[in-house]
Design an enzyme around this catalytic site. Structure first.
Site: not given
Ligand code: SF4
Length: 349
Positions: A30-31, A49, A55, A92, A132, A150, A209, A212, A218
């Site tokens: 759907w993207r 959505e 689900t 669903l 939403y 969400d 992390c 990330c 963070c």
């Molecule tokens: Fe880790 Fe923060 Fe990244 Fe989430 S947003 S994966 S808690 S560093």
């Protein structure tokens, strides 16, 4: 309370996450790809959505493919028979959403010439469209700077800002903090980037992390225990109910079904005959007099209660919707499909 973020940090965080999204966006039916000139069809965004509210992506994807093959436009969906749509929705869950889906499609077809409104306010005015969904469709289909929050986004925001208020009380704060990250720059991609980060990197139990793109900003990671967020309030125990599903067969490969009232749990769905489901004594009044055999029980968990549904089987006649076993298995909501499978297995022994 949450840790504050400076405007320069917000800008750098946004750039890092959008760069990551350009390289790692999930490919979903759907993207549109990130940065794509062509926006995604609002019908497909809206449908996906609504399905994804109850689900997971792997579970919703085949439903999405079936729906869009059978009803390629919102006008096609508006013209669907109620019973066809309810049967296609089976499995669903949250069947009120299927009825809202039809009501919304019909409003778009009737009041808007088959064209979805292109603003959050216009979308919110459609029947069955909540805050939403309106925000998600406005952002993803129309690139409006809507704040799409969400469960995945709540988790990411709770960790980014180390929000110490437990959910659900923290929800307004999480929404406010998420809004501080939304700008006019690529709002549709931003919404999807946050969703993807929550789904594939900032995972509920074990956030990755080290992979990330926003770890440098963070606050949750800085505490050393980001998986603690979002904090959760102690849960009330889910009550347990019991009931009986009656599998009545006619000896010609057909099974008796009933349609439930429009209002209430599984409203408007075809189901096996059943009595009250309660925490008290078992309602064991059969739909017709017959030689009922005990076929055991199935377990099912609804949002607000768990259920032990005993299954009884017999041959007989009655004023019901008589349906072939195969069609019944395809159309029944999950709890009754499990009960019918159990009843049929028993009657073949
Ligand atoms: Fe880790 Fe923060 Fe990244 Fe989430 S947003 S994966 S808690 S560093």
């Amino acid at each position: 309370m949450a840790r504050a973020m400076l405007p320069a940090d917000t800008a750098a965080l946004r750039a890092a996450l959008l760069n990551w999204y350009d390289a790692h966006a999930r490919s979903l039916p759907w993207r549109s790809p990130p940065g794509s000139e062509r926006r995604t069809d609002p019908y497909r965004v809206w449908l996906s959505e609504v399905m994804l509210q109850q689900t997971t992506v792997p579970h919703a994807t085949p439903y999405f493919e079936r729906f869009t093959t059978r009803w390629p436009t919102v006008i096609d969906l508006a013209n669907a028979e109620d019973s066809d749509l309810m049967a296609a929705w089976a499995g669903l869950g949250y069947y009120a959403r299927a009825r809202n889906l039809l009501a919304c499609a019909r409003a778009v077809a009737r009041d808007h010439g088959g064209v979805f409104p292109d603003t959050e306010a216009g979308l919110l005015a459609l029947p069955g469209v909540g805050a939403y969904t309106a925000a998600a469709v406005a952002a993803i289909a129309f690139d409006r700077p809507a704040n799409v929050v969400d469960g995945n986004v709540e988790r990411v925001v709770a960790r980014l800002f180390a929000v110490e208020t437990p959910v659900p009380a923290a929800r307004p704060e999480l929404k406010r903090l998420a809004a501080t990250l939304v700008t006019d720059d690529r709002p549709g991609d931003w919404a999807q980037a946050l969703m993807d980060l929550g789904s594939s990197v900032c995972r509920p139990k074990s956030p990755l992390c080290l992979m990330c793109p926003v770890s440098g900003w963070c606050a949750g990671r800085a505490t050393g225990a980001p998986e603690r967020y979002p904090l959760k309030a102690a849960k009330a125990a889910r009550p347990h109910r019991q009931g009986i599903a009656w599998v009545l067969r006619d000896g010609q490969g057909r099974v008796a079904l009933v349609r439930r009232p429009d209002k209430g749990l599984l409203g408007g769905m075809v189901c096996l005959p059943t009595g009250d489901w309660s925490t008290g004594p078992l309602d064991d009044r059969p739909p017709v007099a017959a030689d009922w055999i005990d076929a055991g029980a199935v377990e099912h968990v609804f949002t607000h209660f768990s259920l032990t549904l005993s299954v009884r089987v017999a041959e007989g006649q009655g004023d019901h919707l008589w349906t072939s076993e195969a069609e019944a298995l395809a159309a029944l909501p999950t709890v009754f499909r499990k009960a019918l499978e159990r009843g049929l297995a028993m009657s073949r022994v």
